[in-house]
Each structure stands twice: as structure tokens, then as C-alpha cells.
Scaffold this active site. Structure first.
Site, PDB file in Angstrom:
ATOM      1  N   CYS B  95       4.470  -1.606  -2.590  1.00 45.87           N
ATOM      2  CA  CYS B  95       4.856  -2.850  -3.266  1.00 45.87           C
ATOM      3  C   CYS B  95       6.348  -3.181  -3.052  1.00 45.87           C
ATOM      4  O   CYS B  95       6.735  -3.509  -1.947  1.00 45.87           O
ATOM      5  CB  CYS B  95       4.482  -2.769  -4.742  1.00 45.87           C
ATOM      6  SG  CYS B  95       4.252  -4.391  -5.485  1.00 45.87           S
ATOM      7  N   ARG B 132       0.966 -15.619  -8.599  1.00 47.09           N
ATOM      8  CA  ARG B 132       1.149 -14.305  -7.997  1.00 47.09           C
ATOM      9  C   ARG B 132      -0.171 -13.861  -7.380  1.00 47.09           C
ATOM     10  O   ARG B 132      -1.248 -14.339  -7.742  1.00 47.09           O
ATOM     11  CB  ARG B 132       1.586 -13.290  -9.057  1.00 47.09           C
ATOM     12  CG  ARG B 132       2.978 -13.512  -9.615  1.00 47.09           C
ATOM     13  CD  ARG B 132       3.282 -12.549 -10.737  1.00 47.09           C
ATOM     14  NE  ARG B 132       3.392 -11.169 -10.298  1.00 47.09           N
ATOM     15  CZ  ARG B 132       4.509 -10.635  -9.805  1.00 47.09           C
ATOM     16  NH1 ARG B 132       5.601 -11.361  -9.696  1.00 47.09           N
ATOM     17  NH2 ARG B 132       4.537  -9.376  -9.413  1.00 47.09           N
ATOM     18  N   HIS B 194      -1.595  -0.566  -5.292  1.00 40.60           N
ATOM     19  CA  HIS B 194      -1.298   0.497  -6.237  1.00 40.60           C
ATOM     20  C   HIS B 194      -2.573   0.778  -7.029  1.00 40.60           C
ATOM     21  O   HIS B 194      -3.630   0.293  -6.667  1.00 40.60           O
ATOM     22  CB  HIS B 194      -0.102   0.126  -7.118  1.00 40.60           C
ATOM     23  CG  HIS B 194      -0.290  -1.108  -7.941  1.00 40.60           C
ATOM     24  ND1 HIS B 194       0.194  -2.337  -7.567  1.00 40.60           N
ATOM     25  CD2 HIS B 194      -0.931  -1.305  -9.106  1.00 40.60           C
ATOM     26  CE1 HIS B 194      -0.125  -3.229  -8.495  1.00 40.60           C
ATOM     27  NE2 HIS B 194      -0.805  -2.640  -9.433  1.00 40.60           N
TER      28      HIS B 194
END
Lengths: 465, 245
Positions: B95, B132, B194
Site C-alpha cells: 500500500c 477511494r 492487505h
């Protein structure tokens, strides 16, 4: 508005009679659709105004404690129900107390509204509370809320726009909160823990404040009580912990029984017994006391009210099932789970757990957060553990990689996705007279509580209060 | 018994989204085979650990935290990290860490953050009003599927024929447009996944460990582990991604 209140009431009756849950949010949703300004109009009729309670953790228990203090003083505040903490939940609770002509009952003079941290700015504008109680900000549901800093920024703007006649009651030990209230148009009263003897764990892994929220400089902590809450100052700018007007001193934790502390203000000092375990409940009791004091109540009232507090809905709630003690401890984010793990580990007996991980919208779809919690603290303490919920295998994996599922004396363990089967297995593994801890995420807590209610161990949540 | 040294870059600052689970996974999967993974933390202003480095890990955090570390990273350690990657040391960047190791990151407002350029790629943030990239993700790579969760504002674009880590089956990946996810240069892996990444993707964890062992202990082969629980969690994540996206 008349139509809106009527619509809310009709929906509430319908959802309850059809058995579709407590009818705590849907009526408000319907009413707000009919009249978007319903909350403003009804909240404006409260003679004593309202107290808004918000933060990542402790909203429900703090509201419960504050209500108990107010009741010990003969007051009967209106409260929105736990979990119905968006604008529609508040609309539902207000509409429930209003006549069909849109007039709030005269008996309802004061309201306590627990409010979702992301929804807080909008609700602050609609409700115009006389008091805003700001508890803490931790990482929680990053997929829904975005970063903690984003929520803190929204709070800062909302607090700056408060009416100057309002009052802010804020946690001095949380740098994100202190920075958020720094531009408040309303006066701010701080609460915090002064006891340096309070149990501390050092900085937890899941800490959300590594850089100063104001300038990005390095934060220095003299003491950390919980998450990033403690005594701190920025090495670069002037952000530092303010001296709290309302403080907890001489904090003593007594395992699962609760805790004691001395509540001190400029003019009074009273010993408080908290009947709920863990340092996080010391913070909740302190925040509730600061709220009650701001309403003109005495420290003695705070003491009496907190002593009489029952555990809120799924927050270390205790019941007896088939000769076992079952205790339900909601854990929905890493700081919350750390506190539950730390509290559960104070039990002198070997541990029996049912850990439930869901990834529904109200829990957050992202379950990564379990890797930020310090599960390792349970090392050597487990006798049995069942994993349930949609992401049961993820939670089992977290325990496996904490080396809790093997070793010389491995616990009995099993991954059982289904709530009812998992509960039955967990109970079977818990000997008569022993205690089973159920540690669920939010919707898993509703599942297991529904199960316990159907089995006659609990009342339905909309019948309480 | 063999010992590997892992350098964890900025663990106290870059540790959002359960990044620690990746270190825990590498460490446990060594220990369960009788080997040792020594973890050396590198925090702000510190010198690079004086060890023979076998693995490097960097996680992500909020934009503010990433801004804090980028200067320290570039001024203090760029040469060292470039040399390690050139020497085929396995590196995992997740990330925000993945973004810091690209050529640059262009935030929604303010100046570009110049990164290390390990990955020939850049990231653009389209503005806070643009949604997002959030949700469960499944990526196909050379050894099967990678499952996890992504949550990033920036869109990453690979340049000059840089190889992706894999192809997106569900979710967004680098930019939600070209179907690529992550990047691979030598034994450096960058990804948005993740969850944590490695616990539910034991093949990837072991692949990275194998690369590290092969450099220093060519005779060591990794014993098989019982990955039943890992596979179960992997499969649940596959189903979730089908349901939700």
C-alpha cells in the site's frame, strides 16, 4: 412534520409486529424522508436541551452511566438506543416521544444522544446540543470512515461551528480530540486521568498518533494509558495535554470486578466505584461524570449513579446459562479488542472463549484490524476457544500465528462458522460453574444476543430501558 | 537451523491495515520449520541495521505519516535499498510503502512526493471527492490466487514494461483500469493487497521466504506445513470477493 411523526410511529409498530427487529432506525428513516428537518424541530422543543456523546469506543457505556447518574437524581432523559446512532436513530427516538401533532411530550426535557463518530458533524448541526461529550478517536472501519485523520478533520470543522452557548466536554488524554477542539467556538472542559499509578502497557501497536495531528512533528508520551491516550506533548509545536478540570486519580483496577478511582474537580473529591472491568471503563465513568457535572450534578451523584450502572447491551454483559456464567464483550476495533483481551486475561481461571468475527457493513468489510490487536497476551491461558462468524477462519488464523493453538498443552479449538452450533460447542467445553467469554464484533453480537434472547436468557433489546 | 535477517522500515509510523501480520507470518513460518527470522526495526533518523540483510518489509499508513518518512527514506537509505534490490534481496512493500518506492506520488493537493524509484511507476491521487478504491480483491499470479482487501485513494500506473505482480480477477488493483495489480522488479514485490496479505496467502509467503533462503542457504529447502486453516481463510475470502464486488 405531523405526517413525518405519524409515519415514524406507523413504521415502528409495523417492524415490531412483523418481528423484524427493534424498529429503532427504520421509523426515523421514513420520518426523515417525509420531513428532513424533523430532528431540528423536535430537538428544539427539549426544555433542557440535549447531550451528544461521541467517540470511537465507549459511547454506549458512557451514555448508560450518564443516564444512571441522571436517574439517581430523579431525571428521566430520553436516549436513542445503542446502535441506532445515525440521524435516523435520533429521529426515531424523538418521534417516539412526540404526539401525532408533532409536539414532544412535556415530560421529555433532556435527551442523551450517542452518535456515530463519522455522522457526528451532521447530527451536531441538526440537534444543536447544549453539551457535546467527545470521548476518543481510534482507527475503526477504515473502509467506511477513511483514515482517522479524516474524521478528526471533520470534527474540528463541526466543533468550530458550535453555538457559543454550548459546552464541549473533551478527553484531555487524546491528542486527536484536543487538537479537534482547539478551535471551538464554545467553552471546553477537559477530563483526564492524573494517576501515574494507573496501569499502563506502553505504546500499543495499534496506536494512531505517531506524528502530531497539528504539525506532523514527533509526539512524546510520558505515560500511555490506552491506545494513544496518555500524557503527551509535541516536540515541535505547542500541542500538549491540557490540565483537566475533572480528573481521575488513584485508579485501582480490580480484575473482572471493576475498578475504583478518586474523582476530583476544583471544589470536590469523591471516590467512585465502577462496577464494570477495565481501564476503558474508568475513562467511560470519568467522561459520564464530567457530563453530569456540567449539568450541575454533584460528584456524590456521579458516584451513586455509576455504582448502579448495569452493563450495556453486549458490553461485558453477564448472564447465567446452564450453570455457566456467560459474559458478552463487544470488540469491534484493535483498541477495543486489546482492552477486552487485557481485561479477560485478568481472570484467575483458565479461559474459555467464543470469538466471533463478522465482516458485514456495520462491522467493516475489512478484517485486517485483527492483526493489529495484541492477541499474544492470551499466551498460556486458553483452555478452549471456538471461532464463529463469517470470518471465523481469519480469526482462527490470527490465534494460530500468535502461537495460541499449539504448544505443549494446546487448547481445544474449532472453527464453526454458524453462531448457534459454535455457541453450543463453546458452552459444552466450558465446565459447570466456569465462565465463557463471548467476544463478538458488532453484528456478531446482535446474532449471539438474538440467540440468547430466543433461548429466554435475555430480553429483546427494544424492551429494555 | 538457519537465521534470516529482516529489516522492517518505519514500523512505528507505517503500520496501518494490519501490516504487522506479514512480519508475524514470515517469522512464524520460519520458526515452525526450525529456522529463525530476526526482525530489525528501522525508525526515523536511525542508521540502517548493521546486518546481512535477507528480507525488507515496508507497510503503509495515512498520507500524513507517509509524508513524514519519505525524506528520511530518500536521504538516508535510498542507495542501500537500491543495492539490496539489485542484489536480489526479497522486498515486500504494501500500500503506502508500495507508493513510496515508486518514482513519485502526486497527492490530491500539494507537491509531488519523490519516491525511491525502485518500481518504475507513479501514483496519482484524483482528489478526495473521487471514490477511494475499497473492497475485497482477488489477483491471479504465477502460483494461483492472492486474496485480500484494498483501500487506497491513489491510482498507480506502471511504466516502461514494469511487470505487475498479477492480474486483477475481482477488485481494482493498481488503477482499476488496466487490470494490473502491484509490481515486481527483481525480487521486490509491491502491492495494494492487505488483509493482512501473507497469512491468507501462504504460497506467496513461502515463495518470498524461499527466495531469501536460496540466496544465503542454497541447501535449505522449506518443509511443508499444514496450511489447512490458511486455505480455509483463503477460500472464504474468494467467496466474499465474488459476493461483494
Amino acid at each position: 412534520m405531523i405526517l413525518a411523526v405519524g409515519a415514524a410511529k406507523a413504521t415502528s409498530v409495523l417492524t415490531r409486529t412483523t418481528g423484524r427487529g427493534g424498529g429503532t432506525a427504520l421509523p426515523g428513516l421514513v420520518a426523515l424522508h417525509v420531513d428532513p428537518h424533523l430532528v431540528e424541530k423536535l430537538a428544539g422543543q427539549l426544555a433542557e436541551g440535549s447531550v451528544l456523546i461521541t467517540g470511537t469506543n465507549g459511547k454506549t457505556t458512557t451514555s448508560q452511566m450518564l443516564e444512571s447518574i441522571l436517574r439517581s437524581a430523579g431525571l428521566a432523559p430520553l436516549r436513542n438506543r445503542s446502535g441506532s446512532n445515525l440521524l435516523r436513530g435520533i429521529a426515531s427516538s424523538l418521534a417516539g416521544e412526540a404526539g401525532v401533532l408533532g409536539k414532544l411530550s412535556d415530560e421529555v426535557r433532556l435527551a442523551l444522544f450517542e452518535v456515530d463518530e463519522a455522522a457526528m458533524p451532521g447530527i451536531l448541526r441538526a440537534v444543536k446540543p447544549r453539551r457535546a461529550l467527545l470521548l476518543n478517536l481510534f482507527r475503526d472501519q477504515l473502509d467506511r470512515y477513511g483514515e482517522v485523520a479524516t474524521v478528526a478533520r471533520l470534527w474540528k470543522d463541526a466543533v468550530a461551528a458550535l453555538d457559543p452557548s454550548a459546552q464541549v466536554i473533551a478527553n484531555a488524554d487524546d491528542p486527536l480530540i484536543v487538537d479537534a477542539v482547539s478551535g471551538s467556538a464554545a467553552p471546553v472542559t477537559f477530563f483526564g486521568i492524573e494517576s501515574t499509578a494507573a496501569p499502563t502497557s506502553g505504546m500499543e501497536h495499534a496506536s494512531d498518533v505517531k506524528a502530531c495531528p497539528r504539525c506532523g512533528g514527533a509526539m512524546q508520551f510520558d505515560v500511555v494509558f490506552l491506545g494513544h491516550q496518555g500524557h503527551y506533548s509535541c516536540s515541535h509545536c505547542d500541542l500538549r495535554r491540557p490540565t483537566p478540570e475533572v480528573s481521575a486519580r488513584e485508579v485501582v483496577l480490580d480484575g473482572l470486578n471493576g475498578s475504583k478511582f478518586v474523582l476530583r474537580t476544583a471544589t470536590a473529591e469523591t471516590e467512585i466505584s465502577v462496577p464494570l472491568p477495565g481501564l476503558y471503563n474508568v475513562y467511560n465513568a470519568l467522561a459520564a461524570s464530567a457530563g453530569a457535572l456540567s449539568l450541575g450534578l454533584s460528584t456524590e451523584r456521579c458516584s451513586a449513579g455509576i455504582r448502579a450502572t448495569r452493563a450495556a447491551f453486549g458490553r461485558m454483559e453477564r448472564l447465567e446459562v446452564g450453570g455457566r456464567t456467560v459474559q458478552v464483550a463487544l470488540a469491534k476495533n484493535p483498541t477495543g479488542l486489546n482492552e477486552i483481551v487485557r481485561t479477560v486475561a485478568t481472570s484467575p481461571e483458565p479461559l474459555h472463549l467464543l470469538v466471533m468475527l463478522n465482516d458485514n457493513t456495520a462491522d467493516g468489510h475489512d478484517v485486517s484490524w485483527i492483526w493489529d490487536a495484541d492477541i499474544e497476551l492470551l499466551g498460556g491461558r486458553l483452555e478452549s476457544v471456538c471461532f464463529a462468524g463469517g470470518r471465523a477462519a481469519d480469526m482462527a488464523l490470527r490465534f494460530k500465528y500468535a502461537d495460541l493453538l499449539d504448544g505443549k498443552q494446546p487448547p481445544k479449538w474449532s472453527v464453526i462458522f454458524d453462531t448457534e452450533s459454535a455457541f453450543r460447542q463453546a458452552l459444552a467445553w466450558t465446565p459447570a460453574g466456569a465462565r465463557l467469554f463471548i467476544i463478538p464484533t458488532y453484528t456478531a453480537m446482535l446474532d449471539v444476543r438474538g440467540l440468547l434472547t430466543r433461548a429466554g436468557h435475555l430480553r429483546a433489546y427494544w424492551e429494555e430501558g | 537451523m538457519a537465521t534470516l535477517n529482516l529489516v522492517h522500515l518505519y514500523p512505528t509510523v507505517l503500520n496501518l491495515y494490519g501490516d504487522r501480520g506479514n512480519i508475524t507470518t514470515l517469522s512464524r513460518r520460519c520458526a515452525w520449520r526450525g529456522h529463525e527470522l530476526r526482525v530489525h526495526d528501522l525508525n526515523m533518523g536511525e542508521a540502517f541495521p548493521e546486518v546481512e540483510v535477507d528480507l525488507v518489509f515496508i507497510g503503509g499508513d495515512q498520507d500524513r505519516e507517509q509524508g513524514v518518512v519519505v525524506d528520511d527514506l530518500r536521504r538516508g537509505h535510498a542507495t542501500r535499498i537500491e543495492a539490496l534490490v539489485a542484489d536480489a534481496v526479497p522486498l515486500l512493500a504494501v500500500c503506502g510503502g508500495y507508493q513510496l518506492l515508486q518514482k513519485y506520488y502526486r497527492p490530491a493537493e500539494g507537491q509531488d512526493l519523490v519516491g525511491l524509484g525502485i518500481f518504475d511507476a507513479h501514483t496519482l491521487h484524483p482528489g478526495h471527492e473521487v471514490a477511494r478504491r475499497v473492497g475485497n480483491i482477488v489477483v491471479a499470479w504465477e502460483r494461483g490466487t492472492i486474496v485480500g482487501f484494498e483501500n487506497h485513494g491513489g491510482r498507480t500506473f506502471l511504466e516502461g514494461g514494469t511487470a505487475p505482480l498479477g492480474t486483477v480477477l475481482k477488485g481494482f488493483g493498481n488503477n482499476g483500469e488496466d487490470g494490473t495489480e502491484g509490481a515486481r522488479v527483481a525480487n521486490a514485490f509491491g502491492t495494494y493487497v492487505h488483509g493482512s496479505l501473507l497469512p491468507k496467502n501462504p504460497e506467496l509467503a513461502d515463495y518470498i521466504l524461499q527466495l531469501a533462503f536460496a540466496r544465503r542457504y542454497p541447501d535449505v529447502s522449506l518443509a511443508a506445513l499444514d496450511d489447512g486453516l490458511e486455505q480455509q481463510a483463503h477460500e472464504v475470502a474468494l467467496v466474499r470477493a465474488q459476493e461483494r464486488l
